[in-house]
Scaffold this active site. Sequence first.
Site, short mmCIF file in Angstrom:
data_model
loop_
_atom_site.label_atom_id
_atom_site.label_comp_id
_atom_site.label_asym_id
_atom_site.label_seq_id
_atom_site.Cartn_x
_atom_site.Cartn_y
_atom_site.Cartn_z
N CYS A 138 0.82 -1.21 0.00
CA CYS A 138 0.00 0.00 0.00
C CYS A 138 0.85 1.26 0.00
O CYS A 138 0.69 2.15 -0.82
CB CYS A 138 -0.94 0.01 1.20
SG CYS A 138 -2.17 -1.29 1.07
N HIS A 139 1.76 1.35 0.95
CA HIS A 139 2.55 2.57 1.04
C HIS A 139 4.04 2.27 1.18
O HIS A 139 4.81 3.12 1.63
CB HIS A 139 2.04 3.44 2.19
CG HIS A 139 0.58 3.74 2.08
ND1 HIS A 139 -0.37 3.03 2.76
CD2 HIS A 139 -0.09 4.62 1.31
CE1 HIS A 139 -1.56 3.46 2.43
NE2 HIS A 139 -1.43 4.42 1.55
N GLY A 140 4.42 1.04 0.87
CA GLY A 140 5.84 0.72 0.76
C GLY A 140 6.61 0.58 2.06
O GLY A 140 7.71 1.09 2.16
N TYR B 294 -5.50 12.34 -0.46
CA TYR B 294 -4.75 11.11 -0.25
C TYR B 294 -3.27 11.34 -0.53
O TYR B 294 -2.40 10.85 0.19
CB TYR B 294 -5.32 10.02 -1.17
CG TYR B 294 -4.89 8.61 -0.85
CD1 TYR B 294 -5.12 8.07 0.41
CD2 TYR B 294 -4.28 7.82 -1.81
CE1 TYR B 294 -4.75 6.78 0.69
CE2 TYR B 294 -3.91 6.52 -1.54
CZ TYR B 294 -4.14 6.00 -0.28
OH TYR B 294 -3.77 4.71 -0.01
N ARG B 298 -0.12 10.89 2.16
CA ARG B 298 0.99 9.96 1.99
C ARG B 298 2.34 10.64 1.86
O ARG B 298 3.37 10.00 2.03
CB ARG B 298 0.76 9.12 0.72
CG ARG B 298 -0.41 8.20 0.84
CD ARG B 298 -0.41 7.21 -0.28
NE ARG B 298 -0.36 7.83 -1.60
CZ ARG B 298 -0.35 7.16 -2.73
NH1 ARG B 298 -0.39 5.86 -2.72
NH2 ARG B 298 -0.33 7.79 -3.88
#
Lengths: 174, 417
Positions: A138-140, B294, B298
């Site tokens: 998902c986000h590494g 989003y 992130r």
Amino acid sequence: MASNKAGNEGVSRREFIHVMSAGAGAVAVGAAVWPLIDQMNPSADVLALASTEVDLSAIEVGQSVTVKWRGKPVFIRRRTDAEIKEAESVNAADLPDPQPDADRVQKPEWLVMVGVCTHLGCVPLGQQGDYNGWFCPCHGSHYDTSGRIRKGPAPTNLEIPAYRFLDDSKILIG
Amino acid sequence: MASAAFEPKNSAVKWFNDRLPILGLLHGTFVSYPAPKNLNYWWNFGSLAGIALMVQIITGIVLAMHYTPHTAMAFNSVEHIMRDVNYGWLLRSIHANGASMFFIVVYTHIFRGLYYGSYKAPREMLWILGVVIMLLMMATAFMGYVLPWGQMSFWGATVITNLFSAIPLVGDSIVTFLWGGFSVDNPTLNRFFSLHYLLPFVIVGVVILHIWALHIQGSNNPLGVDVKSKQDTVTFHPYYTAKDLLGLGVFFLVFSYFVFFNPDMLGHPDNYIPANPMVTPPHIVPEWYFLPFYAILRSVPDIGIPFTDIVFVKAKLAGVIAMFASILVLVVLPWLDKSSVRSAKFRPLTNGFFWILLADLVVLTIVGGKPAEGIWPVIGLIGTVYYFAHFLVITPIVSRIEKTKPLPESISSPVVK
């Protein structure tokens, strides 16, 4: 007529009764609202399913199984010697979330952990990533062979659930 | 803004209105409301948003008659709607694409407000109520996307509810509370359905306040100068009812393209895979309208002193704070912009920075849809920093130093001499 000033505090009976009734009202409202809030928390049947028994006898060295516990995946991996050595050789103090491998396992061969990335809850993929452990797509986030965070946005190591060995080949999670 | 009095000719109507003056209220809102006579087509988007909300509520109520909010049945009940229910495919297609249309309209409405300075005094409350509506819309849309119980539904719900675990100390308890369990599961789906049904009506309530606040101060206009006389206004009906109806026709044409010819274009194919708590899709993306937020979530790294190990705020918490702040910064915008001139037409620098901000959001939208690797997180971070700089640095400075162009004396003066 009696004065409505009570004592020498300068508080009138009217002020006193206002504060008392407002206080009683606040308590009553709180008591009425609490069930409406607490109903959101896990119900009795959800809490009752909070433990899972797993038979380990079929798992070979280098194999992993994923079992469901509290609706979440739990990874059970029978680690190879190389993986154990790799996990133990790391200097824990250098890690983002310092924890020696010995604190994460009850028997070095068996790594049991919640398979939920500590970043935002995805399920990491096994035996992938830069540290040959787990990798969250998902986000590494990269985890090592002990499930410790090494690289990426996750703040902490993969969670170790409460579990105990019932005998040599059975564990009870939860 | 004083509207012309409602004086019904029919004695029964008069009898009714004397006892319950709701007809007069509606008349003052949709008929006799004196609107500036120079409103352009960007002003269509307010009424379009109201209609999009109605479309969502009406289709939503009938879809709820066929949908089952249970983990074992939700996915199949949506397929049942698509295959078995009379016109179910049409209703669901309208509802699913209607969410996207609603966001397109509302984002345009917001950017119109940004460009023409509609947030500035005396319309701050109107603007803040608009931000509240946007937040409610986002919550509603997020929960609605969970209901079909596909893979994106499940994992989107997991990722977004996990945001709250970033809160120090109580985070995990809050997440358990939101889930009603130890993971996203049946209790979560059930409550999301309940709230997804409730929130649109809360939105209706805030929309009524929004329109009330609008009618206290009157509409802003492309010149951004105050209405000075009756000469500057026309009645809402027939002038803007007609203009809005034309816009509505165009809106429904675009809407129909998606509904009838490309119903899944804005969705994600993974949501046609039933939810599986044991397998995460390789690449989780939210719906397009959440992508810039989003991306902000992130892209924020650990906040601390560079080149040391000192970290004040972990990336996870910092990202969550940044994402919520990116919306809440709009609340204070009326006080960050110090200029006495509203419309960017007379503010050359503001005009330029407006378009850069818009481009920045397009970039963030693209970044939000990409995997968080390679160059993308860096671009996302630059875009995020610029976004906040626009509101917190550029706007306060530019609004103080900018040399504005001369304003017309009134709305009528450029045309009536």
